[in-house]
Structure formats: structure tokens, C-alpha cells
Design a protein around this motif. Structure first.
Motif, PDB file in Angstrom:
ATOM      1  N   UNK A  57       0.813  -1.213   0.000  1.00 24.47           N
ATOM      2  CA  UNK A  57       0.000   0.000   0.000  1.00 24.47           C
ATOM      3  C   UNK A  57       0.842   1.256   0.000  1.00 24.47           C
ATOM      4  N   UNK A  58       0.197   2.396  -0.218  1.00 22.27           N
ATOM      5  CA  UNK A  58       0.917   3.660  -0.373  1.00 22.27           C
ATOM      6  C   UNK A  58       1.212   4.397   0.927  1.00 22.27           C
ATOM      7  N   UNK A  59       0.683   3.911   2.050  1.00 27.08           N
ATOM      8  CA  UNK A  59       0.742   4.714   3.269  1.00 27.08           C
ATOM      9  C   UNK A  59       1.855   4.339   4.234  1.00 27.08           C
ATOM     10  N   UNK A 108       8.538   2.795   2.195  1.00 27.58           N
ATOM     11  CA  UNK A 108       7.606   3.460   1.291  1.00 27.58           C
ATOM     12  C   UNK A 108       6.610   4.376   1.997  1.00 27.58           C
ATOM     13  N   UNK A 109       6.631   4.416   3.325  1.00 35.24           N
ATOM     14  CA  UNK A 109       5.682   5.251   4.056  1.00 35.24           C
ATOM     15  C   UNK A 109       6.042   5.288   5.526  1.00 35.24           C
ATOM     16  N   UNK A 110       5.044   5.325   6.385  1.00 34.11           N
ATOM     17  CA  UNK A 110       5.288   5.374   7.822  1.00 34.11           C
ATOM     18  C   UNK A 110       6.182   4.228   8.271  1.00 34.11           C
ATOM     19  N   UNK A 111       7.174   4.556   9.086  1.00 36.88           N
ATOM     20  CA  UNK A 111       8.023   3.546   9.718  1.00 36.88           C
ATOM     21  C   UNK A 111       8.108   3.903  11.195  1.00 36.88           C
ATOM     22  N   UNK A 112       7.073   3.519  11.921  1.00 38.82           N
ATOM     23  CA  UNK A 112       6.968   3.852  13.336  1.00 38.82           C
ATOM     24  C   UNK A 112       7.286   2.608  14.173  1.00 38.82           C
ATOM     25  N   UNK A 113       7.809   2.828  15.372  1.00 35.95           N
ATOM     26  CA  UNK A 113       8.003   1.726  16.299  1.00 35.95           C
ATOM     27  C   UNK A 113       8.773   0.576  15.679  1.00 35.95           C
TER      28      UNK A 113
END
Length: 263
Positions: A57-59, A108-113
Motif C-alpha cells: 500500500x501507499x501509506x 515506502x511510508x510510515x516507519x513507526x516503532x
């Protein structure tokens, strides 16, 4: 049930995609376990010489651990939470860090935790210019549990890492690059292409030499310089008798590209 980690083979490169886009590719236990299974299988596959990890996905690359699942483990008691959540996540990032084949994260997007911790653990990383990183565990009253309190200070330095760990504030891909967390920032639509290009540059060389370099760096990073040099010497000795060394030397002398095949 849809596989939570997809596996594709592109020649000598394996693409692993975290596949829970509706949950921002959160790392539930099934995802973690399936990723580990794929890593085991791909290590034994001599046709695979490098890996890329990305998110569906894009997010999001991954928004981190699955809090709903983790909260149930917390409710079951500390020992269960440590076993099911902390040890599982630490084993996964340790496996990525010590893997004998190069692994590139395509963020590609959020990389949290936990998603940020995967990025910290893998050998190389490329990120979209729209990607965001964060160490948000403090927001739910815990420290990072997949190695983030240990790897980030080693990458970024103690004070810069502590600012991120103690505030939980998000930071940009450009900041991640400045901190040494990623190797390159590219346009959103170029992330996978850039990761593959980086992997292909590595594939020009001996896979055995790549494995020895990965081992020397991973094992030597947290030792004294004397111990690290001994590890380096041991890895050289392991290579010195291989056909790849002779091919590399002969190719250099003959002024041609070496042909390592699948040795």
C-alpha cells in the motif's frame, strides 16, 4: 486468510512485502513469525543472493507492533508479554541484522516503532521523501522493545537518539538520512526501483565475500578494535581458500568482469 508477508522472486533478489495495508502493516505475531519463516527458507536458497523488505500500500512501511494484540498479552501478565511480544520482536530484528545475505529496506511510508526498528536492523535502507519515522513507544508508556533503545543510539549517537526516544516525535526521511538510519532518500514512486538498483550493485560481487563482510561488521561493531580486527582476520581466512577469491584475482589481472555464478 491473506498472507501477512508476501514473497516474490526477481532473479537473484527476493522481495518480502509486509501485507496488512488496512492496519498500516502493523507487526502482529503472525506477521513476525511468517517473516522469520521466509528468512529461514531464503537463507537456504542459493538462488537468492539479496533481499528487499517493503510495505504493502501507499501509506506505510510498518506502523510498528500490533497494539491491540500486544495489549491482550499485557493483560495476560508480564511473563507472557515478554515472551510473546518482546522476545519475538527482538529475535526478528536480530535475525535481520545478522542475516548472511544483504537486506535492503524500501521504506515506502510510515516507519513507526517496530517498522523503524526493522529499518535500524537491516543492512541498508532507501526511503521515500514522503516517509515518516518515529519512536512513539513512550506515548503508550513503554520503551521500544524490538531493539530500538540499542540500535538507534549506535546509529545516531546517544543524545540524538534519546531526543527521539524520549519525545516520540516523528521525523522525516531527510532527518533519518542525516542520522545514518537510511542510505538514500528518493521520490515515492522510485523507492522499490532504487532498492533493487542498490541490491543489483551488490550482486556484481562475490556472495561469499558479501557474507563475510556482513559477519565481520555485525559481530565486530560492539567489540573492541582488537577483537574486531581478529574477527576481520577470521572472515578473511574463511574466504582465502574459496574459488571466488581466485576468480576475483584472475578477473582483475585479466581486466575482465568476474563470473561468480552461484558459488
Amino acid at each position: 486468510m491473506t498472507d501477512t508477508v508476501l514473497l516474490e522472486r526477481h532473479g537473484s533478489i527476493a522481495l518480502l512485502t509486509l501485507n496488512r495495508p488496512e492496519r498500516l502493516n502493523a507487526l502482529n505475531y503472525a506477521t513476525n513469525d511468517l517473516l522469520m519463516t521466509h528468512l529461514d527458507d531464503l537463507e537456504r536458497d542459493d538462488g537468492v543472493r539479496a533481499l528487499i523488505v517493503t510495505g504493502a500500500g501507499p501509506r506505510a512501511f510498518s506502523a510498528g507492533g500490533d497494539i491491540h494484540e500486544f495489549s491482550r498479552s499485557i493483560a495476560d501478565g508480564v511473563d507472557i508479554a515478554v515472551r510473546d511480544f518482546c522476545r519475538r520482536g527482538q529475535a526478528m530484528t536480530a535475525r535481520l541484522e545478522s542475516y548472511p545475505k544483504p537486506i535492503v529496506a524500501a521504506v515506502n511510508g510510515l516507519a513507526y516503532g517496530g517498522g523503524c526498528e526493522i529499518t535500524e536492523a537491516v543492512h541498508l535502507a532507501v526511503a521515500a521523501d514522503t516517509a515518516l519515522f518515529a519512536k512513539p513507544e513512550i506515548n503508550i508508556g513503554i520503551p521500544p522493545t524490538f531493539g530500538g533503545t540499542q540500535r538507534l543510539p549506535r546509529l545516531a549517537g546517544r543524545k540524538r537518539a534519546l531526543e527521539l526516544l524520549l519525545t516520540g516525535d516523528p521525523f522525516t526521511a531527510q532527518r533519518a538520512f542525516e542520522l545514518g538510519l537510511i542510505n538514500k532518500v528518493v521520490a515515492q514512486d522510485k523507492v522499490l526501483d532504487s532498492a533493487f538498483e542498490l541490491a543489483e550493485r551488490i550482486l556484481r560481487h562475490s556472495p561469499l565475500a558479501a557474507a563475510r563482510i556482513l559477519t565481520a561488521v555485525t559481530r565486530g561493531l560492539n567489540t573492541s578494535i582488537a577483537e574486531g580486527l581478529q574477527i576481520e582476520q577470521e572472515q578473511f581466512a574463511r574466504m582465502a581458500a574459496t574459488a571466488d577469491v581466485h576468480e576475483g584475482l584472475n578477473a582483475w589481472i585479466d581486466r575482465r568482469m568476474p563470473d561468480y555464478g552461484n558459488r
